[in-house]
Structure formats: C-alpha cells, structure tokens
Design an enzyme around this catalytic site. Structure first.
Site, PDB file in Angstrom:
ATOM      1  N   ASP A  30       0.870  -1.163   0.000  1.00 13.05           N
ATOM      2  CA  ASP A  30       0.000   0.000   0.000  1.00 13.05           C
ATOM      3  C   ASP A  30       0.922   1.233   0.000  1.00 13.05           C
ATOM      4  OD1 ASP A  30      -2.173   1.807   0.587  1.00 13.05           O
ATOM      5  OD2 ASP A  30      -1.574   1.717   2.703  1.00 13.05           O
ATOM      6  N   ASP A  32       0.047   5.128   1.168  1.00 16.30           N
ATOM      7  CA  ASP A  32      -0.056   6.028   2.326  1.00 16.30           C
ATOM      8  C   ASP A  32      -0.098   5.242   3.643  1.00 16.30           C
ATOM      9  OD1 ASP A  32      -0.897   8.982   1.270  1.00 16.30           O
ATOM     10  OD2 ASP A  32      -1.592   7.401  -0.066  1.00 16.30           O
ATOM     11  N   ASP A 207      -1.955  -0.577   5.794  1.00 18.15           N
ATOM     12  CA  ASP A 207      -2.277  -0.031   7.119  1.00 18.15           C
ATOM     13  C   ASP A 207      -3.754   0.273   7.336  1.00 18.15           C
ATOM     14  OD1 ASP A 207      -2.215   2.203   5.274  1.00 18.15           O
ATOM     15  OD2 ASP A 207      -2.390   3.478   7.051  1.00 18.15           O
TER      16      ASP A 207
HETATM   17 MG   LIG Z   1      -2.723   3.189   3.531  1.00 20.01          MG
END
Ligand SMILES: [Mg+2]
Length: 266
Positions: A30, A32, A207
């Site tokens: 991923d 960000d 995240d």
């Molecule tokens: Mg993310």
C-alpha cells in the site's frame, strides 16, 4: 512464531522468522501509511529517497514482482514514485497498470461523481479545513485537519452513499465514496494471474481498512499479510509503524549499488 510485546500492549509477529526469496515472492505495498508516512495534507505526502531506492532494488532483484496497490490514482502514484515505474493498482481497484505497462480501467459514471463532489463541496465550504478530493471513480472527504468533525463527516458520507448508489470506504481521517465494487483484493488477484507474479508467494503490506480486502485474498496463494500499525485486522502479521517496514525493506534489498548503507540512516 515469535510474538513481540509492544509497550501499548498490542502484539505483532516477528517477520524476521520468515524467508522471502526475491525470486519466488510477489511483493505488494500500500502507499499512504505504509511506504509513505501519513501527513496532514494528502497532497503533501513524500516517499523517503532511501525507501524509494530500496524499492527499486527489490524490483530489480525480484525480476519485476513488486507492485504498489493504493486508493490513489495511478498518475499520482507515478509522480510520487518517479523515476521508478512499477506495476500499479490504483483508485481502490478501479485502475491497474500491469507488468507490461498496459492500463486497465473501470469506466466512470461522471454524473454520479460530479453530483457527489457538489454535495461534499457544499459541506466543506461551511467547515474550514475539510478537503474534498475528486478522482476519476471516487470522491474523498478528508478531515485530518478537523478530526472533531469525524462523526459529522461519516454521517454525511453515509447519507450520500445511500442516495447516490456509490459505495462508502471509511479510512483513516477520510471517508471515500467510490463507484466500482472492485477492491484491492481484486487487484492482487489480477496481478497474481500474470508473470512475473504468477506462481509466487505473495506478501502484502498495508495499514488501512481497504487493505483488509487484499489480506483476505492472500490465503488462496498461501500469502503473508502484514498490517502496519494498530487496529483490528485479519492480517497474519503486524508491524508497529511504517519505519519498521522501511527497515525491513532496506534489509531485504541490501546496500545500494555503488555504496554502502549509511550507518544510522533510518
Ligand atoms: Mg494506507
């Protein structure tokens, strides 16, 4: 499997007990909150040069089996990752650039998107600090600068989702309304059907809630899923923060060619 106790009481598995041979692993990240630290203004995000360099080396070492899978659009990801040009999954499943460089896109219903942009802009106009981000197949309402408005923003987004027929993604400090029913799990499946990803064991680092779809897809290939940070997850492993991933990445990729890793650079 080693369990490490964190000061906040959470547990995470020690990834160092697993081997990830570059020639037989498919690496998914991923963006960000994973490759890049979360910042207040999503437009101001940056990837650290040493992280980009390690990613580039891993891409070479693995014969091209490194992909970034994000809610952002492909063009935005390219700008952050430049000069590296990776296979990319963007817009939460609506866009993909395959290892051959071909682009695959879900058709956008511009009218639905524009109506939602108008609704959210009206709300943001009377609440300073909110940011409306219009993408090709989704609209995001960022409230990172006004966290106390989380409830109001989510309620509005839910109401808009109900009337617009768009689906709602609730992320960290963002509510996003998106057009397609495709997920990050679909993107991983698309990549895993193609060389050089096909036949490898995938590992996915993410995240946020949207990464859970990717985590859920991984058992099909006996994959390893790694949640970055706290919060509930179906991932098999956890790392405490992006810095831990960056250290792992540098360890995987080895020292930069033509030089040695600087001591203490983290
Ligand atoms: Mg993310």
């Amino acid at each position: 499997m080693v369990q490490c106790s964190r000061s906040n009481g959470a547990l995470y598995d020690d990834l160092s007990t697993l081997a990830f041979p570059p020639s037989s692993t498919a690496f998914f990240f991923d963006f960000d909150g994973t490759l890049a630290e979360i910042v207040e203004d999503p437009r101001a995000v940056r990837i650290a040069p040493e992280v980009l360099e390690a990613l580039s080396r891993l891409h070479r070492m693995s014969g091209g089996a490194v992909a970034v899978v994000s809610g952002r659009e492909i063009d935005a990801l390219d700008a952050f990752l430049s000069p590296l040009r990776l296979p990319l999954g963007g817009a939460h499943g609506s866009e993909r650039r395959d290892p051959q460089g071909r682009r695959h896109q879900v058709e956008a219903d511009r009218q639905s998107i524009e109506r939602v942009v108008e609704q959210l802009n009206r709300f943001a106009a009377s609440h300073e600090g909110l940011l409306v981000e219009a993408k090709r197949t989704s609209v995001a309402l960022h409230y990172r600068r006004r966290p106390e408005l989380e409830r109001a923003c989510r309620e509005l987004a839910r109401a808009v989702a109900d009337t617009s027929g768009l689906s709602l993604l609730e992320g960290k400090m963002v509510a996003e309304l998106k057009l397609s029913g495709r997920t990050k799990g679909d993107l991983v499946a698309d990549f895993m059907a193609e060389a050089p990803f096909r036949g490898r064991r995938p590992v996915f680092f993410g995240d946020d809630v949207t990464d859970e779809d990717a985590f859920g897809a991984l058992p099909r290939w006996d994959g390893v899923s790694v949640k970055i940070g706290g919060g509930p997850t179906i991932a098999t492993h956890r790392m405490p923060d992006p810095a831990a991933l960056h250290a792992w990445l540098r360890g995987m990729a080895g020292p930069p060619s033509g030089g040695t890793e600087r001591a203490g650079s983290s």
